[in-house]
Write an enzyme that holds these catalytic residues in place. Sequence first.
Site, PDB file in Angstrom:
ATOM      1  N   HIS A 109       0.854  -1.191   0.000  1.00  0.00           N
ATOM      2  CA  HIS A 109       0.000   0.000   0.000  1.00  0.00           C
ATOM      3  C   HIS A 109       0.892   1.243   0.000  1.00  0.00           C
ATOM      4  CE1 HIS A 109      -3.550   2.405   0.842  1.00  0.00           C
ATOM      5  NE2 HIS A 109      -2.826   3.064   1.730  1.00  0.00           N
ATOM      6  N   ASP A 143     -10.788  -6.103   6.966  1.00  0.00           N
ATOM      7  CA  ASP A 143     -10.873  -4.636   6.908  1.00  0.00           C
ATOM      8  C   ASP A 143      -9.788  -4.119   5.965  1.00  0.00           C
ATOM      9  OD1 ASP A 143     -12.989  -4.511   8.629  1.00  0.00           O
ATOM     10  OD2 ASP A 143     -11.711  -4.388  10.420  1.00  0.00           O
TER      11      ASP A 143
HETATM   12  C1  GRF Z   1       1.337   0.647  -5.978  1.00  0.00           C
HETATM   13  O1  GRF Z   1       1.672   1.926  -5.535  1.00  0.00           O
HETATM   14  C2  GRF Z   1       0.620  -0.135  -4.915  1.00  0.00           C
HETATM   15  O2  GRF Z   1       1.001   0.208  -3.631  1.00  0.00           O
HETATM   16  C3  GRF Z   1      -0.799   0.298  -5.116  1.00  0.00           C
HETATM   17  O3  GRF Z   1      -0.938   0.341  -6.502  1.00  0.00           O
HETATM   18  C4  GRF Z   1       0.321   0.669  -7.095  1.00  0.00           C
HETATM   19  C5  GRF Z   1       0.585  -0.347  -8.148  1.00  0.00           C
HETATM   20  O4  GRF Z   1       1.370   0.164  -9.168  1.00  0.00           O
HETATM   21  N1  GRF Z   1      -1.706  -0.589  -4.431  1.00  0.00           N
HETATM   22  P1  GRF Z   1       1.720  -0.704 -10.456  1.00  0.00           P
HETATM   23  O5  GRF Z   1       0.423  -1.070 -11.130  1.00  0.00           O
HETATM   24  O6  GRF Z   1       2.460  -1.920  -9.995  1.00  0.00           O
HETATM   25  O7  GRF Z   1       2.567   0.183 -11.303  1.00  0.00           O
END
Ligand code: GRF
Length: 189
Positions: A109, A143
């Site tokens: 995240h 969650d």
């Molecule tokens: C990342 O920043 C991840 O944390 C979030 O979505 C982004 C994915 O980027 N959940 P990508 O599609 O791998 O370039």
Amino acid sequence: MNVAILISGTGSVMQAILQHFAICDKLKKITFFVITNNPNALGINKALQLGFKTITINHKDYKTRLDFDNALNAKLNDLQIDFVVLAGFMRILTPNFVSCWSGKMVNTHPSLLPAFKGAHAVKDAIDYGVKITGTTVHWVSPDVDAGKIIAQDFVFIETEETEESLHAKIKQKEQILYPKVLQSLLLAK
Ligand code: GRF
């Protein structure tokens, strides 16, 4: 061991994981399957170019969230998946699905959780005015963005920072941190 990487978008984090595992001999026994809910995900081509199988389960083909999750779960079971890696997978998963994969599913995240949960974490951090944000790898719990934290790394937010520039910096960190964390989790299995 069979591992599914779930993506929805550009797949830069997925690419970093696949490349990391491809060069590490100890990790070559792991078979990766890339699964997306988005037939237009740019990450599909990245995975194909690296020689990996990709599977599309378009969420628009399902009436409800539950129907989609059931189809996804059935596919993971068909493929005898042992571990699920969420890498930019932009669908909220139902609690039933999550509990089926409890202890076997992780996510990355783009914030220092528990701050800035949700789909707009990068923009929210800028709007709030924090000076440091980052990335969190965590277990997935029912969650959203609330599972136990496994690892974090940080970046500074500069004065002229845009959502785009900040997300690019965070992704650079994710592309290093997430493969490392997965290496230690999967080698321990
Ligand atoms: C990342 O920043 C991840 O944390 C979030 O979505 C982004 C994915 O980027 N959940 P990508 O599609 O791998 O370039």
